[in-house]
Design a protein around this motif. Structure first.
Motif: not given
Ligand code: GLY
Length: 419
Positions: A212, A226, A269, A287, A289-290, A292
């Motif tokens: 990311d 984020g 994670y 959780r 990743g966001d 990802e």
């Molecule tokens: N991409 C990083 C997170 O979800 O914290």
């Protein structure tokens, strides 16, 4: 199988998209969901997802067979504990397991016991002791609020006075209860990477790699965010990274938790630093990743629901997970003012056009449906995800699709997956 998905961001839209393809799904609902998810199933508004009783009542009222939880805060609030007590199957760790993310001191103590490589650290609740300790160690200084501070509780600095000031702020209440304890740890030099796993309490299956882009502007400039985009599979990582992370980090942590009576059944994670001695843990999150998840879901060649339902029961299928032999790239479209004060309420155009493009997916992160149409509702607005035979092909498709979406103040990085 009737499934309730908890959460409403881009990660949950992508999870929902993948769950909806399951051969065993009959119904999919989300709380709160979002306008993108609404194409897949009903979105239930007006429920506090941090209230375990409210989530249990919703699951009972809808005869839910499995609840899948995306974000960390419902887990830390004990939603899975309440669901389990009510006889409802859930995929996500209990409140005790979620301490891996909600208490850095807890995570450190588990890692120490499990022999997992991580930076040495000390924990403080007394501000004077923290300040004195910082005077005895060399910089760079790493000072972390113990609890959930949503990415804002960590300071890494060369400046002793700033580090001491941060410890004072945390213990003084800047992050509420989350900061009343601080963890001060040694700085680990090296590249940061993440590995994600699906755990069943005793075993784990790893996700493929994704990289990311955290900074707001091209070239890694601007403030931390984020996540402004990502691609998968990630290049230039050690071949054995995922296997080593499973063997040396995730498996021993699951065993140490189980020794304490905690069956960790959920996503894990591992935020890592690649040191000369191998991967070391920076932090855990309970959780995925966001952003990802948004690329990983388009590449996962498995029935996600079958896997999560088995994981929730404590028996994952044999691994490894299978992945489509293609690449995926996500370009995140953000609102003006992000990451500090994102502008909201701007009309969005082009989404339907992009949805009809081949090999392109659009996952909503912060949008709202109004009588006038779709509008922005937060900092990260939309994820444009494209797949291709190569990262370069996926990248070209993602940027072409992004150029068809418009809203006032829209910004995105132009260098996602560029090398
Ligand atoms: N991409 C990083 C997170 O979800 O914290």
């Amino acid at each position: 199988m009737r499934v309730l998905l908890v959460g409403g961001g881009g990660r949950e839209h992508a999870l929902g998209w993948k769950l909806a393809q399951s051969r065993i799904i009959t119904d999919l609902i989300a709380v709160p969901g979002n306008p993108g998810f609404a194409q897949l199933g009903a979105c239930i508004p007006g429920i506090d997802i941090l209230d375990p009783r409210a989530v249990v009542d919703l699951a009972l009222a809808n005869a839910i067979d499995l609840v899948v939880i995306g974000p960390e805060s419902p887990l830390a609030a004990g939603v899975v504990d309440a669901l389990t007590l009510s006889g409802i199957r859930a995929y996500g760790p209990t409140k005790a397991g979620a301490q891996l993310e909600s208490s850095k001191a807890f995570a450190k103590s588990i890692m120490r016991r499990a022999g997992v490589p991580t930076a040495d650290s000390r924990t403080f609740t007394d501000v004077d002791e923290a300040i004195e300790y910082l005077e005895t160690i060399p910089g760079p200084y790493v000072v972390k609020a113990d609890g959930l501070a949503y990415g804002k509780g960590v300071l890494v600095t060369e400046d002793l006075i700033a580090a001491q000031g941060w410890a004072r702020l945390c213990i003084g209440g800047e992050f509420g209860e989350a900061g009343s304890t601080v963890v001060i740890e040694d700085f680990l030099p090296g590249q940061e990477v993440s590995v994600f796993a699906i755990c069943d309490g005793t075993r784990a299956l790893a996700m493929d790699t994704a990289r990311d882009y955290k900074r707001h502007r091209d070239g890694g400039k601007g403030p931390n965010t984020g996540g402004m985009g990502c691609y998968s599979p990630a290049s230039r990582l050690p071949d054995d990274l995922v296997d080593r992370t499973l063997d040396e980090i995730i498996q021993p942590v699951l065993t140490a938790l189980a020794d304490d009576g905690i069956q960790y059944r959920g996503f894990l994670y591992a935020g890592l630093v690649l040191t000369t001695e191998g991967p070391k843990v920076l932090e855990f999150n309970c959780r995925l990743g966001d952003p990802e998840t948004q690329v990983l879901m388009t590449r996962l060649d498995e029935d996600l629901l079958e896997i999560l339902a088995s994981g929730a029961e404590g028996y994952l299928p044999d691994g490894p997970l299978r992945w489509h032999d293609k690449a995926a790239v996500d370009v995140v479209l953000t609102a003006a003012g992000y990451p500090d004060n994102a502008e909201t309420g701007r009309a969005i155009s082009g989404v339907n056009e992009v949805r009809s493009m081949p090999d392109v997916h659009i996952f909503h992160a912060n949008t709202r449906r109004t009588a006038e149409g779709l509008v922005t509702a937060g900092g990260r607005v939309l994820n444009i995800v494209a797949t291709g035979d190569t990262v370069q092909q996926a990248r070209t498709r993602a940027y072409d699709a992004a150029s068809h979406v418009h809203f006032g103040g829209m910004h995105y990085r132009r260098d996602i997956a560029d090398s």
